[in-house]
Scaffold this active site. Structure first.
Site, mmCIF file in Angstrom:
data_model
loop_
_atom_site.group_PDB
_atom_site.id
_atom_site.type_symbol
_atom_site.label_atom_id
_atom_site.label_comp_id
_atom_site.label_asym_id
_atom_site.label_seq_id
_atom_site.Cartn_x
_atom_site.Cartn_y
_atom_site.Cartn_z
ATOM 1 N N LYS A 179 7.979 -6.601 -4.373
ATOM 2 C CA LYS A 179 6.700 -6.752 -3.660
ATOM 3 C C LYS A 179 6.107 -8.076 -4.085
ATOM 4 O O LYS A 179 6.395 -8.567 -5.175
ATOM 5 C CB LYS A 179 5.733 -5.625 -4.048
ATOM 6 C CG LYS A 179 4.632 -5.390 -3.040
ATOM 7 C CD LYS A 179 5.093 -4.458 -1.949
ATOM 8 C CE LYS A 179 4.087 -4.302 -0.834
ATOM 9 N NZ LYS A 179 4.478 -3.219 0.081
ATOM 10 N N ASP A 187 2.766 -6.800 4.767
ATOM 11 C CA ASP A 187 1.972 -5.702 4.200
ATOM 12 C C ASP A 187 0.530 -6.052 4.595
ATOM 13 O O ASP A 187 0.335 -6.790 5.572
ATOM 14 C CB ASP A 187 2.170 -5.612 2.673
ATOM 15 C CG ASP A 187 1.613 -4.319 2.076
ATOM 16 O OD1 ASP A 187 2.265 -3.280 2.197
ATOM 17 O OD2 ASP A 187 0.489 -4.337 1.515
HETATM 18 P P1 NDP Z 1 -3.090 -4.446 7.822
HETATM 19 O O1 NDP Z 1 -3.531 -5.684 7.135
HETATM 20 O O2 NDP Z 1 -2.495 -4.537 9.168
HETATM 21 O O3 NDP Z 1 -4.304 -3.420 7.911
HETATM 22 C C1 NDP Z 1 -4.947 -2.985 6.754
HETATM 23 C C2 NDP Z 1 -6.127 -2.138 7.159
HETATM 24 O O4 NDP Z 1 -6.696 -1.544 6.008
HETATM 25 C C3 NDP Z 1 -7.231 -2.955 7.795
HETATM 26 O O5 NDP Z 1 -7.923 -2.152 8.708
HETATM 27 C C4 NDP Z 1 -8.079 -3.310 6.582
HETATM 28 O O6 NDP Z 1 -9.427 -3.623 6.916
HETATM 29 C C5 NDP Z 1 -8.012 -2.055 5.777
HETATM 30 N N1 NDP Z 1 -8.166 -2.384 4.365
HETATM 31 C C6 NDP Z 1 -7.403 -3.229 3.631
HETATM 32 N N2 NDP Z 1 -7.843 -3.313 2.367
HETATM 33 C C7 NDP Z 1 -8.918 -2.521 2.313
HETATM 34 C C8 NDP Z 1 -9.812 -2.190 1.284
HETATM 35 N N3 NDP Z 1 -9.681 -2.693 0.039
HETATM 36 N N4 NDP Z 1 -10.796 -1.312 1.580
HETATM 37 C C9 NDP Z 1 -10.929 -0.788 2.837
HETATM 38 N N5 NDP Z 1 -10.107 -1.077 3.863
HETATM 39 C C10 NDP Z 1 -9.126 -1.927 3.601
HETATM 40 O O7 NDP Z 1 -2.091 -3.713 6.810
HETATM 41 P P2 NDP Z 1 -1.041 -2.547 7.088
HETATM 42 O O8 NDP Z 1 -1.530 -1.672 8.189
HETATM 43 O O9 NDP Z 1 0.276 -3.161 7.173
HETATM 44 O O10 NDP Z 1 -1.096 -1.763 5.703
HETATM 45 C C11 NDP Z 1 -1.922 -0.610 5.492
HETATM 46 C C12 NDP Z 1 -1.353 0.204 4.352
HETATM 47 O O11 NDP Z 1 -0.030 0.633 4.691
HETATM 48 C C13 NDP Z 1 -1.211 -0.518 3.009
HETATM 49 O O12 NDP Z 1 -1.391 0.411 1.968
HETATM 50 C C14 NDP Z 1 0.246 -0.968 3.011
HETATM 51 O O13 NDP Z 1 0.736 -1.169 1.716
HETATM 52 C C15 NDP Z 1 0.891 0.243 3.668
HETATM 53 N N6 NDP Z 1 2.203 0.048 4.269
HETATM 54 C C16 NDP Z 1 2.433 -0.918 5.196
HETATM 55 C C17 NDP Z 1 3.666 -1.046 5.779
HETATM 56 C C18 NDP Z 1 3.951 -2.015 6.857
HETATM 57 O O14 NDP Z 1 5.063 -1.994 7.391
HETATM 58 N N7 NDP Z 1 3.024 -2.865 7.261
HETATM 59 C C19 NDP Z 1 4.788 -0.186 5.362
HETATM 60 C C20 NDP Z 1 4.425 0.849 4.430
HETATM 61 C C21 NDP Z 1 3.181 0.927 3.904
HETATM 62 P P3 NDP Z 1 -9.895 -5.169 6.890
HETATM 63 O O15 NDP Z 1 -9.283 -5.772 8.106
HETATM 64 O O16 NDP Z 1 -11.360 -5.095 6.921
HETATM 65 O O17 NDP Z 1 -9.363 -5.741 5.608
HETATM 66 O O1 2IT Z 2 5.086 -0.921 1.740
HETATM 67 C C1 2IT Z 2 6.049 -1.158 2.503
HETATM 68 O O2 2IT Z 2 7.011 -0.399 2.570
HETATM 69 C C2 2IT Z 2 5.982 -2.359 3.343
HETATM 70 N N1 2IT Z 2 4.984 -3.067 3.307
HETATM 71 C C3 2IT Z 2 7.149 -2.730 4.205
HETATM 72 C C4 2IT Z 2 8.194 -3.442 3.392
HETATM 73 C C5 2IT Z 2 9.322 -4.030 4.171
HETATM 74 O O3 2IT Z 2 10.141 -4.692 3.517
HETATM 75 O O4 2IT Z 2 9.444 -3.844 5.386
#
Ligand code: NDP
Ligand code: 2IT
Length: 449
Positions: free
Chosen positions: A122, A162
């Site tokens: 990561k 992420d």
């Molecule tokens: P994005 O940046 O697309 O969206 C994140 C969302 O969460 C936004 O709405 C953001 O609001 C909100 N957010 C972020 N930080 C905070 C905070 N500290 N407090 C409140 N709201 C917050 O990210 P993802 O959708 O990709 O990721 C969301 C979660 O999913 C994370 O935990 C990530 O690790 C996990 N994840 C993502 C994967 C992926 O493929 N993208 C895979 C597996 C897990 P704002 O815009 O206001 O910051």
């Molecule tokens: O938390 C996660 O699994 C991710 N942000 C996706 C990682 C990836 O390599 O696609």
């Protein structure tokens, strides 16, 4: 067990999120260690909790006014026992070494569960893309890659997105990597479709999370049809979680960002979701604008002085936390339970505090940890790598079918491991045990390295 936690707390003082993630796994795998004395003799816990490599670097960049800023860049290469390091990059002002170590640690077990050959990693930066111009984001990404490129590669370490890193950032990062290496390879996943990306990668985490929820509900002869759902976040994972829930006949009534949340009693339909996608992915606006557009809905500003998040006070059957770590605490968990919640499925990584998880497990509701439920994203990243290696592209149907097979298999693997170790139905223990055993066996096969 206590010893190893004490050692880590002493050596990595202050890394609270990392300690939290380690403690959860260590507690789950105790019966595995008891059954396999060689695991203790070979110090597998000590080894698996120490990253193989941590890279920290300076990222200087210039804003549009000519001011110079310095951010901190990181890559945690946690474990390469079952494949090259693999995991996302997070750009968010809250990023610290502790947060990235917890994410890399979780990623190692998550990737093991996918059945694909990927180790855990990561990275990211405390850079905040919010409010920055495209050119500023590009200059930041180029500076970040100007250091990271020497540590990664398609057979070494393959970053992805992420929080704060989506298609735009992956494009800028890939462009700089290609220029520096003079090589067009699948070194990043989440690429755009026209230049090496995979169909269904953008949707994969959210869809996969809902497929996992479907499997859990099926184990109690239920479906998502007619279920009311709470979803937090409004980024990549939240959007495609909502899309799949709607497709399967469920109703989603909430979304959030770090400024607050919206409640839409009528439910977020496909048209409203399209509005959210444009708002967040194109205009990069705030979720508050949803209530300007749909006046029957309510916006509540985030209030850090509260001891709970009112989003989780609403009545619903299912909750899908899809924003960030520790967003559901014990108070939120009690509110959800008192409202009769049946299922909590983690789209985000570690969104429930240990106290909240205890409450869900105590009350015997269906609870799925992120490392199992959100593994669809990295799984399709693995499929993107496979397609890049073969230099061909699978159809949407083919990738989605494989994603569904993988999510079903993770679900079954969790149940099997939990049953084998005497905790039937415990998805958390099952995920930790199955991921741990796979990684540890590979480490032992490969000797003391
Ligand atoms: P994005 O940046 O697309 O969206 C994140 C969302 O969460 C936004 O709405 C953001 O609001 C909100 N957010 C972020 N930080 C905070 C905070 N500290 N407090 C409140 N709201 C917050 O990210 P993802 O959708 O990709 O990721 C969301 C979660 O999913 C994370 O935990 C990530 O690790 C996990 N994840 C993502 C994967 C992926 O493929 N993208 C895979 C597996 C897990 P704002 O815009 O206001 O910051
Ligand atoms: O938390 C996660 O699994 C991710 N942000 C996706 C990682 C990836 O390599 O696609």
């Amino acid at each position: 067990m206590k010893d190893i936690l004490d050692v880590i707390r002493g050596r990595d003082a202050g890394e609270i999120e990392f300690h939290q993630a380690v403690q959860e796994v260590v507690e789950s795998v105790k019966p595995v260690l008891d059954r396999n004395p060689e695991f203790r003799q070979t110090a597998v816990l000590e080894r698996i909790t120490e990253p193989e490599r941590v890279i920290m670097f300076r990222v200087p960049w210039m804003d549009d006014q000519g001011n110079v800023w310095v951010n901190r860049g990181f890559r945690i290469e946690m474990n390469s026992a079952i494949g090259p390091y693999k995991g996302g990059l997070r750009f968010h002002p809250s990023v610290t070494l502790s947060i990235l170590k917890f994410l890399a640690f979780e990623q190692t077990f998550k990737n093991a569960l996918t059945t694909l050959s990927m180790g855990g990693g990561k990275g990211g930066s405390d850079f905040d893309p919010k409010g920055k111009s495209d050119n500023e984001v590009m200059r930041f990404c180029q500076s970040f890659m100007a250091e990271l490129f020497r540590h990664i590669g398609p057979n070494t370490d393959i970053p992805a997105g992420d929080i704060g890193v989506g298609a735009r950032e992956i494009g800028f990062l890939f462009g700089m990597y290609k220029k520096l290496r003079n090589e067009f390879t699948g070194v990043l996943t989440g690429k755009s479709l026209g230049w090496g990306g995979s169909l269904v990668r953008p949707e994969a985490t959210g869809y996969g999370c809902v497929y996992f929820a479907q499997e859990m509900l099926a184990s109690r002869s239920e479906t998502l049809e007619g279920k009311t759902c709470l979803v937090s976040g409004s980024g990549n994972v939240a959007q495609y979680t909502v899309e799949k829930i709607i497709e399967l006949g469920g109703k989603v009534v909430t979304l959030s960002d770090s400024s607050g949340y919206i409640y839409d009693e009528e439910g977020i339909d496909k048209g409203k979701l399209d509005f959210v996608k444009r708002l967040k992915n194109v205009r990069r606006g705030r979720i508050q604008e949803y209530v300007d557009k749909y006046s029957e809905t309510v916006y509540t500003e985030a209030d850090s002085t509260l001891d709970h998040n009112p989003l989780w006070d609403h009545w619903a059957h299912c909750a899908f936390p899809c924003a960030t770590q520790n967003e559901i605490n014990e108070n939120d968990a009690y509110h959800l339970i008192n409202q009769g919640i049946k299922l909590v499925c983690e789209g985000a990584n570690m969104p429930c505090t240990p106290g909240a998880v205890d409450i869900f497990q105590d009350k015997k509701i269906l609870y799925a940890p992120g490392k199992a439920a959100n593994a669809g994203g990295v799984a399709v990243s693995g499929l993107e790598m496979a397609q890049n290696s073969m230099r061909l592209n699978w159809t949407r149907q083919e990738v989605d079918d494989r994603l569904q097979v993988i999510m079903k298999s993770i679900h079954q693997t969790c149940l099997d491991a939990a049953a084998e170790y005497g905790v039937p139905g415990d998805y958390l223990a099952g995920a930790n045990i199955a991921g741990f055993v796979k990684v540890v066996n590979a480490m032992l096969d490969q000797g003391l390295v």
